[in-house]
Design a protein around this motif. Structure first.
Motif, PDB file in Angstrom:
ATOM      1  N   VAL A   1       0.878  -1.171   0.000  1.00 47.05           N
ATOM      2  CA  VAL A   1       0.000   0.000   0.000  1.00 47.05           C
ATOM      3  C   VAL A   1       0.915   1.221   0.000  1.00 47.05           C
ATOM      4  O   VAL A   1       1.691   1.410   0.945  1.00 47.05           O
ATOM      5  CB  VAL A   1      -0.929   0.013   1.229  1.00 47.05           C
ATOM      6  CG1 VAL A   1      -1.818   1.253   1.208  1.00 47.05           C
ATOM      7  CG2 VAL A   1      -1.775  -1.252   1.270  1.00 47.05           C
ATOM      8  N   GLU A   2       0.838   2.033  -1.062  1.00 48.72           N
ATOM      9  CA  GLU A   2       1.779   3.127  -1.230  1.00 48.72           C
ATOM     10  C   GLU A   2       1.053   4.440  -1.484  1.00 48.72           C
ATOM     11  O   GLU A   2      -0.021   4.464  -2.108  1.00 48.72           O
ATOM     12  CB  GLU A   2       2.738   2.833  -2.390  1.00 48.72           C
ATOM     13  CG  GLU A   2       3.572   1.567  -2.183  1.00 48.72           C
ATOM     14  CD  GLU A   2       4.459   1.261  -3.374  1.00 48.72           C
ATOM     15  OE1 GLU A   2       4.208   1.843  -4.455  1.00 48.72           O
ATOM     16  OE2 GLU A   2       5.389   0.450  -3.227  1.00 48.72           O
ATOM     17  N   GLU A   3       1.657   5.516  -1.041  1.00 52.85           N
ATOM     18  CA  GLU A   3       1.126   6.855  -1.292  1.00 52.85           C
ATOM     19  C   GLU A   3       1.302   7.209  -2.766  1.00 52.85           C
ATOM     20  O   GLU A   3       2.325   6.890  -3.380  1.00 52.85           O
ATOM     21  CB  GLU A   3       1.866   7.882  -0.434  1.00 52.85           C
ATOM     22  CG  GLU A   3       1.719   7.690   1.059  1.00 52.85           C
ATOM     23  CD  GLU A   3       0.414   8.259   1.587  1.00 52.85           C
ATOM     24  OE1 GLU A   3      -0.250   9.017   0.866  1.00 52.85           O
ATOM     25  OE2 GLU A   3       0.068   7.934   2.746  1.00 52.85           O
ATOM     26  N   THR A   4       0.318   7.894  -3.336  1.00 53.20           N
ATOM     27  CA  THR A   4       0.450   8.423  -4.691  1.00 53.20           C
ATOM     28  C   THR A   4       0.952   9.869  -4.596  1.00 53.20           C
ATOM     29  O   THR A   4       0.795  10.526  -3.562  1.00 53.20           O
ATOM     30  CB  THR A   4      -0.881   8.400  -5.442  1.00 53.20           C
ATOM     31  OG1 THR A   4      -1.793   9.327  -4.814  1.00 53.20           O
ATOM     32  CG2 THR A   4      -1.494   7.003  -5.421  1.00 53.20           C
ATOM     33  N   PRO A   5       1.547  10.389  -5.667  1.00 57.08           N
ATOM     34  CA  PRO A   5       2.012  11.783  -5.636  1.00 57.08           C
ATOM     35  C   PRO A   5       0.893  12.776  -5.338  1.00 57.08           C
ATOM     36  O   PRO A   5       1.131  13.841  -4.766  1.00 57.08           O
ATOM     37  CB  PRO A   5       2.586  11.987  -7.044  1.00 57.08           C
ATOM     38  CG  PRO A   5       2.964  10.616  -7.507  1.00 57.08           C
ATOM     39  CD  PRO A   5       1.936   9.709  -6.922  1.00 57.08           C
ATOM     40  N   GLU A   6      -0.347  12.417  -5.702  1.00 53.31           N
ATOM     41  CA  GLU A   6      -1.480  13.320  -5.494  1.00 53.31           C
ATOM     42  C   GLU A   6      -2.025  13.268  -4.073  1.00 53.31           C
ATOM     43  O   GLU A   6      -2.866  14.087  -3.698  1.00 53.31           O
ATOM     44  CB  GLU A   6      -2.605  12.977  -6.470  1.00 53.31           C
ATOM     45  CG  GLU A   6      -2.238  13.127  -7.940  1.00 53.31           C
ATOM     46  CD  GLU A   6      -1.411  11.962  -8.461  1.00 53.31           C
ATOM     47  OE1 GLU A   6      -0.748  12.129  -9.510  1.00 53.31           O
ATOM     48  OE2 GLU A   6      -1.406  10.890  -7.822  1.00 53.31           O
ATOM     49  N   GLY A   7      -1.567  12.306  -3.286  1.00 49.30           N
ATOM     50  CA  GLY A   7      -2.052  12.185  -1.921  1.00 49.30           C
ATOM     51  C   GLY A   7      -3.074  11.089  -1.723  1.00 49.30           C
ATOM     52  O   GLY A   7      -3.697  11.009  -0.649  1.00 49.30           O
ATOM     53  N   GLY A   8      -3.249  10.231  -2.718  1.00 52.34           N
ATOM     54  CA  GLY A   8      -4.126   9.073  -2.585  1.00 52.34           C
ATOM     55  C   GLY A   8      -3.334   7.836  -2.186  1.00 52.34           C
ATOM     56  O   GLY A   8      -2.213   7.930  -1.669  1.00 52.34           O
ATOM     57  N   LEU A   9      -3.902   6.664  -2.464  1.00 51.11           N
ATOM     58  CA  LEU A   9      -3.243   5.397  -2.147  1.00 51.11           C
ATOM     59  C   LEU A   9      -3.294   4.454  -3.337  1.00 51.11           C
ATOM     60  O   LEU A   9      -4.321   4.359  -4.023  1.00 51.11           O
ATOM     61  CB  LEU A   9      -3.914   4.713  -0.952  1.00 51.11           C
ATOM     62  CG  LEU A   9      -3.778   5.328   0.430  1.00 51.11           C
ATOM     63  CD1 LEU A   9      -4.537   4.482   1.446  1.00 51.11           C
ATOM     64  CD2 LEU A   9      -2.317   5.459   0.836  1.00 51.11           C
TER      65      LEU A   9
END
Length: 341
Positions: A59-67
């Motif tokens: 489970v990783e953070e996306t650059p936009e602040g999602g997952l």
């Protein structure tokens, strides 16, 4: 027992290539649904391609602040993940309301999306079923249908989709990531599952040989609250008679934005667009919430024995929305604060 071959894939490309050589193959994740269907004689793959060990378990953070959630992340791990609990509590609550602890420790994110209906006619090969064997009929329409669909069904099928997780994902505007022989693509969860129409054997828009590689959750605006609530016949290990996932942002007593999805009512998680139109810009009151639920459920076509589901879903929606609105009044902190469990 019918014989089958087994392959543990080392890479996604290996899994997809193996599927292309065996048209009757199926991908195996946790196996909590597929293995049961094999035991019942409903599924009989000639090859099981084990994808549970692929490196898709993060489970990783996306650059936009999602997952970004990998397809092999176990349901129990996803439900307990701090970012999911804090920013997407509806998803955590939905996962924890599904199955048993032992099954959640085994079931995967991708497999949960792809699980098949628990309609008793589908699960019994001695009975006709258009979903299992197209053209044989749908005895559930006049038979045992108390637990089955009241929205979006057809003359060919009244089955419901069993996933709790998928209902929360529908309200959260999640996107499914797919990979196949022709490359990769992304499909919104709200478009991933199908209504039965005249092809009830097709649960999803997934193409033959495509592999679910993950799910992307978009970021949520500050002040957003979410929750999932499920009604069932017993307190544990039971599928939803009706469920509601709601995502709401209230500003100065007015619904600034809302997303709502129902489970247990249709062949797919039911995104309640009509209800959302009523909610946006309206006072965050129980009267508004009831009016919104009524606007959505006006399309319901209950069968002889399942009309109670309409009232049940309405009451669940009003209750969940009322709790979320109350938690938004002057509430700060994380999204999960004071949301109902």
């Amino acid at each position: 027992m019918k014989p089958f071959a087994y392959l543990r894939a080392g890479t996604a490309d290996e899994a997809i290539e193996a599927f292309g050589s065996h048209p009757e193959a199926q991908f195996l994740g946790g196996g909590t649904n597929l293995v049961d269907l094999m035991k019942l004689g409903v599924a009989a793959p000639e090859l099981l391609i084990d994808v549970s060990r692929l490196p898709l378990d993060t489970v990783e953070e996306t650059p936009e602040g999602g997952l970004d959630i990998g397809a092999t992340v176990r349901n129990s791990d996803l439900a307990a993940h701090p970012a999911v609990r804090g920013r997407y509590p509806a998803l955590s609550q939905a996962l924890l309301s599904g199955a048993s602890g032992q099954l959640r420790n085994t079931a995967t994110t991708g497999g949960n999306l792809l699980q098949r209906t628990r309609c008793p006619y589908f699960q019994d090969p001695s009975k006709p079923c258009n979903k299992r064997e197209p053209g044989t009929g749908c005895p559930a329409r006049e038979g045992a249908h108390r637990d089955l669909a009241v929205l979006g069904h057809s003359a060919h099928c009244v089955a419901t989709h069993p996933s709790d997780m998928a209902v929360a994902l529908a309200a959260l505007d999640a996107v499914v990531r797919l990979r196949g022989a022709d490359g990769t693509r992304s499909v919104p969860v709200t478009d991933f599952h199908r209504l039965p129409g005249d092809s009830p054997e097709r649960d999803t828009v997934i193409r033959p040989g495509e592999l679910v590689t993950g799910i992307t959750l978009p970021p949520r605006p500050a002040g957003t609250r979410s929750a999932y609530r499920k009604a069932r016949d017993r307190a544990s290990y039971a599928f939803a008679l009706a469920s509601v996932a709601a995502v709401v942002r209230v500003e100065d007593g007015v619904v600034a934005d809302a997303a709502l999805a129902f489970g247990g009512l249709a062949h797919r998680p039911w995104r309640a667009r009509a209800a959302e139109d009523v909610l946006r810009g309206a006072p965050a009151t129980p009267e508004t919430f009831a009016r919104a639920a009524d606007a959505e459920l006006a399309a319901a076509e209950p069968l002889r024995d399942n009309g109670f589901k309409v009232t049940l879903a309405r009451n669940l929606a009003v209750d969940v929305l009322s709790h979320l609105a109350a938690s938004s009044d002057g509430a700060g902190g994380a999204e999960g604060d004071r949301t109902p469990s």
